[in-house]
Enzyme design. Structure first.
Site, short mmCIF file in Angstrom:
data_model
loop_
_atom_site.label_atom_id
_atom_site.label_comp_id
_atom_site.label_asym_id
_atom_site.label_seq_id
_atom_site.Cartn_x
_atom_site.Cartn_y
_atom_site.Cartn_z
N PRO A 112 26.33 44.48 42.96
CA PRO A 112 25.49 43.43 42.20
C PRO A 112 26.53 41.93 41.98
CG PRO A 112 25.62 45.05 40.64
CD PRO A 112 26.13 45.56 41.64
N GLY A 153 29.93 41.40 36.71
CA GLY A 153 31.28 42.12 36.06
C GLY A 153 31.80 43.34 36.89
N LEU A 154 31.44 43.49 38.00
CA LEU A 154 31.69 44.77 38.66
C LEU A 154 32.68 44.69 39.92
CD1 LEU A 154 28.34 46.93 38.24
CD2 LEU A 154 30.28 46.76 36.74
N GLY A 155 33.23 43.36 39.91
CA GLY A 155 34.26 43.23 40.89
C GLY A 155 33.70 42.75 42.14
N SER A 156 32.38 42.39 42.41
CA SER A 156 31.80 42.05 43.71
C SER A 156 32.96 41.14 44.76
CB SER A 156 30.53 41.39 43.85
OG SER A 156 30.39 40.02 43.00
N SER A 157 33.23 39.99 44.02
CA SER A 157 34.00 38.98 44.53
C SER A 157 35.57 39.69 45.12
CB SER A 157 34.43 37.69 44.22
OG SER A 157 35.19 37.88 42.81
N ALA A 158 36.12 40.40 44.16
CA ALA A 158 37.34 40.97 44.64
C ALA A 158 37.24 41.96 45.68
CB ALA A 158 38.16 41.45 43.30
N ASP A 211 41.18 42.36 38.67
CA ASP A 211 40.11 42.72 39.52
C ASP A 211 40.56 43.16 40.82
OD1 ASP A 211 38.36 42.01 37.31
OD2 ASP A 211 37.20 40.85 38.55
O1 PMV Z 1 33.48 39.57 35.61
P1 PMV Z 1 34.63 40.03 36.51
O2 PMV Z 1 34.21 41.24 36.95
O3 PMV Z 1 35.20 39.03 37.32
O4 PMV Z 1 35.69 40.24 35.46
C1 PMV Z 1 36.56 39.16 34.87
C2 PMV Z 1 37.65 39.72 33.89
C3 PMV Z 1 38.13 38.56 32.83
O5 PMV Z 1 39.32 39.23 32.21
C4 PMV Z 1 37.04 37.90 32.13
C5 PMV Z 1 38.89 37.48 33.88
C6 PMV Z 1 39.99 37.83 34.42
O6 PMV Z 1 40.35 37.39 35.54
O7 PMV Z 1 40.72 39.15 34.01
#
Ligand code: PMV
Length: 318
Positions: free
Chosen positions: A101, A105-110, A152
């Protein structure tokens, strides 16, 4: 048959998010249940440089060059072309399918960046070593939110649990005994760029206070690393709770995340916290294997859009 097919996992941050941007340690874990797959088919009869893209995650089908130049998918192609000093990429169709999704916060873009960059390099007949893929994916991550720590793209590119300090340390985590988690989605999209920018603003207003919080979070990451080696799940749970409280003071939680975190604890989780950028997205709960299902059901009843269980497996020599 597709000419090339490459997958990359999702990820969850066990501890240290946000503080990791300020060079404090974080622990991140790849998630195999969710992933991005990139397939590339050659189109030898099409004119050179013509690239058809089908990317369900962004609801796009058409010429890749109809995307804005700053679009991360187009930027990934430009980076690969520049890396190999080629003017035109061979004509092809790129299909990107992700079950991660977005903005959660689960890394979709990376995950999209790592799978796409790896597939493009393989398609050219020049698969790159992981550290090079990671470096290129980090360049794309910068387009997503300006000042990423790199955690990420690193955990996803290496596909191993990592203890990570920005620009300083990449350590593959030793896991002595498996740890079980429930991951639950608030269903609220959380913008990492916005959360990181808010924290930066607060840091600029009161650097001493915020740096104190970042240090405390960093100490928690270091302690969790030791407790993972000591196989002390209940200590890890307590430290996760402390980490969530510090993330609340950084104002990156929200009522929906707090609600799920509290519900998980009440249902018997050893600890729970938001995971990733926050302001929505996912939370994680550390559970005993026998309580996982009950915690997951409680989270769904408490309003989670979706939830799944995952295990951090023991590592070799761990
Ligand atoms: O929301 P995510 O999955 O992109 O995680 C970001 C993690 C942060 O520490 C908030 C940002 C980063 O660049 O480390």
């Amino acid at each position: 048959m597709p000419a090339i097919s490459v997958s990359a996992p999702g990820k969850m941050i066990l501890c240290g998010e946000h503080a990791v941007v300020y060079r404090q340690p974080a622990i991140a874990i790849p998630l195999q249940q969710i992933k991005t797959s990139t397939r590339i088919f050659a189109h030898p009869t099409a004119p050179q440089g013509e690239i058809h893209l089908v990317a369900d995650a962004i609801g796009f089908e058409g010429s890749l060059f109809d995307l804005d130049e700053s679009n991360p998918i187009r930027a990934a192609l430009s980076l690969v072309k520049a890396y190999f000093s080629i003017a035109h990429f061979p004509a092809c169709e790129i299909r990107i399918h992700s079950t991660i999704p977005i903005a959660s916060g689960l890394g979709s873009s990376a995950s999209v960046s790592v799978s796409l960059i790896s597939a493009l390099c393989e398609f050219l007949g020049h698969p790159l070593p992981v550290h090079e893929i990671n470096q290129l994916a980090f360049e794309v991550e910068k387009l997503h939110h300006g000042n990423p720590s790199g955690v990420d793209n690193t955990v996803i590119a290496y596909n191993q649990p990592v203890y990570f300090i920005r620009d300083e340390l990449l350590e593959f985590l030793q896991v002595t005994a498996p740890l079980h988690f429930v991951v639950a989605n608030t269903g609220i999209p959380g913008s990492t760029a916005e959360a990181v920018a808010n924290v930066r603003q607060n840091w600029q207003k009161d650097p001493l206070k915020l740096e104190g919080t970042f240090n405390q979070i960093g100490e928690i990451s270091a302690k969790i690393r030791s407790q993972i080696q000591a196989a002390n799940a209940s200590a890890i749970g307590t430290l996760m709770n402390e980490n969530h409280a510090l993330l609340q003071t950084l104002q990156v939680s929200c009522p929906e995340l707090d609600n799920l975190v509290n519900a998980a604890r009440t249902a018997g989780a050893l600890g729970a916290k938001l995971s990733g950028g926050g302001l929505g997205g996912n939370m994680i709960a550390l559970v005993q294997p026998e309580t996982g299902l009950g915690v997951m059901q409680t989270l769904l009843q408490a309003g989670a859009l979706s939830a799944f269980e995952t295990t951090l497996a023991r590592t070799k020599g761990g």
